[in-house]
Design a protein around this motif. Structure first.
Motif, PDB file in Angstrom:
ATOM      1  N   ARG A   1       0.788  -1.240   0.000  1.00  0.00           N
ATOM      2  CA  ARG A   1       0.000   0.000   0.000  1.00  0.00           C
ATOM      3  C   ARG A   1       0.815   1.283   0.000  1.00  0.00           C
ATOM      4  O   ARG A   1       0.262   2.351  -0.073  1.00  0.00           O
ATOM      5  CB  ARG A   1      -0.996   0.020   1.179  1.00  0.00           C
ATOM      6  CG  ARG A   1      -1.917  -1.166   1.246  1.00  0.00           C
ATOM      7  CD  ARG A   1      -2.788  -1.273   0.036  1.00  0.00           C
ATOM      8  NE  ARG A   1      -3.846  -0.274   0.035  1.00  0.00           N
ATOM      9  CZ  ARG A   1      -4.682  -0.074  -0.972  1.00  0.00           C
ATOM     10  NH1 ARG A   1      -4.563  -0.785  -2.069  1.00  0.00           N
ATOM     11  NH2 ARG A   1      -5.626   0.841  -0.892  1.00  0.00           N
TER      12      ARG A   1
ATOM     13  N   HIS B   1      -2.155   1.453  12.005  1.00  0.00           N
ATOM     14  CA  HIS B   1      -3.522   0.923  11.967  1.00  0.00           C
ATOM     15  C   HIS B   1      -4.289   1.488  13.152  1.00  0.00           C
ATOM     16  O   HIS B   1      -3.740   1.617  14.242  1.00  0.00           O
ATOM     17  CB  HIS B   1      -3.515  -0.608  12.028  1.00  0.00           C
ATOM     18  CG  HIS B   1      -2.764  -1.253  10.913  1.00  0.00           C
ATOM     19  ND1 HIS B   1      -3.326  -1.533   9.686  1.00  0.00           N
ATOM     20  CD2 HIS B   1      -1.483  -1.680  10.839  1.00  0.00           C
ATOM     21  CE1 HIS B   1      -2.422  -2.102   8.905  1.00  0.00           C
ATOM     22  NE2 HIS B   1      -1.291  -2.204   9.580  1.00  0.00           N
TER      23      HIS B   1
ATOM     24  N   LEU C   1      -7.352   4.564   3.859  1.00  0.00           N
ATOM     25  CA  LEU C   1      -5.914   4.679   4.090  1.00  0.00           C
ATOM     26  C   LEU C   1      -5.571   6.161   3.983  1.00  0.00           C
ATOM     27  O   LEU C   1      -5.920   6.811   2.999  1.00  0.00           O
ATOM     28  CB  LEU C   1      -5.164   3.878   3.034  1.00  0.00           C
ATOM     29  CG  LEU C   1      -3.663   3.683   3.194  1.00  0.00           C
ATOM     30  CD1 LEU C   1      -3.343   2.934   4.483  1.00  0.00           C
ATOM     31  CD2 LEU C   1      -3.120   2.905   1.997  1.00  0.00           C
TER      32      LEU C   1
ATOM     33  N   ARG D   1      -3.971   3.223   8.278  1.00  0.00           N
ATOM     34  CA  ARG D   1      -5.259   2.641   7.894  1.00  0.00           C
ATOM     35  C   ARG D   1      -6.253   2.816   9.034  1.00  0.00           C
ATOM     36  O   ARG D   1      -6.058   2.284  10.128  1.00  0.00           O
ATOM     37  CB  ARG D   1      -5.122   1.159   7.565  1.00  0.00           C
ATOM     38  CG  ARG D   1      -6.449   0.541   7.131  1.00  0.00           C
ATOM     39  CD  ARG D   1      -6.310  -0.863   6.599  1.00  0.00           C
ATOM     40  NE  ARG D   1      -5.530  -0.911   5.368  1.00  0.00           N
ATOM     41  CZ  ARG D   1      -5.991  -0.553   4.170  1.00  0.00           C
ATOM     42  NH1 ARG D   1      -7.232  -0.133   4.043  1.00  0.00           N
ATOM     43  NH2 ARG D   1      -5.223  -0.649   3.106  1.00  0.00           N
TER      44      ARG D   1
END
Lengths: 115, 115
Positions: free
Chosen positions: A43, B10, B88, B111
């Motif tokens: 990503r 995250h 994201l 994310r």
């Protein structure tokens, strides 16, 4: 406003072969930059190649080269000797050269390199 | 070489909660950009800062705010989170608003998942 169009949602190429990804854009600006970014499954956005609009010579970075046609507003990416690690989403992007430095991205082309 | 650092990598939040993302640019880079990339979408420009002042604004919702601090790091604050905010979030940095090179360096992204 600038727009960037990538007409190939998905493409595939055999390992070691050559593939060309298409990109067209629309702008009234005369000074701008064009980019190809690679986004692998991890990503992260990775810059592949950059082209300044005022330069007539097409940019080249190792196996990656572009065909920049300013009058046609076309900016295609050619990948030679494709490798498995080239499998990724490729985004074409536009940045105006004055005032605003935001990138406008195309919708992307998902490239799969087949062993 | 040092790259753009984003934290957290995250993040999971509930609807209506608040989230803060941080971005540490490459040393000596004075411009920071924030992008949002929804699932299967191209990155969309949110906002940018140059020398701690907002320099450009894109499609950033009113529920979001951001700032750049004296050490050039930036924070993106998101309140009243909605399911559609799941994405994201990329931070990128450059020197002098990309002038001359037009090149942005991207972090690995944060994310955000909103449940």
């Amino acid at each position: 406003a600038q727009t960037v169009t990538q007409s190939q949602p998905e493409m595939s190429v055999q390992e070691a072969e050559t593939v060309t990804l298409s990109c067209t854009y629309d702008t009234s600006e005369s000074n701008y930059y064009l980019f190809w970014y690679k986004q692998p499954p991890s990503r992260q956005m990775i810059l592949v190649i950059r082209q300044e609009a005022y330069k007539q010579q097409n940019a080249t970075e190792n196996r990656f080269s572009v065909n920049f046609q300013k009058a046609a507003k076309s900016f295609s990416l050619k990948i030679s000797d494709s490798q498995l690690g080239d499998t990724a989403m490729y985004f074409c992007a536009f940045m105006t050269g004055a005032g605003s430095y935001q990138l406008t991205f195309g919708k992307g082309t998902k490239l799969s390199v087949i062993p | 070489a040092a790259g753009v650092i984003q934290s957290p990598r995250h993040l999971i939040k509930e609807k209506r909660e608040t989230a803060t993302l941080k971005c540490y640019p490459i040393p000596r880079h004075d411009t920071v950009y924030w992008y949002q990339q929804g699932p299967g979408q191209d990155p969309q420009f949110l906002i940018s800062f140059y020398e701690k002042m907002q320099s450009d604004k894109g499609s950033i919702p009113d529920r979001f705010s951001a700032q750049q601090f004296s050490d050039y790091h930036s924070e993106l604050n998101m309140s009243s989170l909605e399911l559609g905010d799941s994405a994201l979030y990329f931070c990128a940095s450059s020197l002098q608003q990309g002038w001359g090179t037009g090149e942005l360096f991207f972090g690995e992204g944060s994310r955000l998942t909103v449940l």
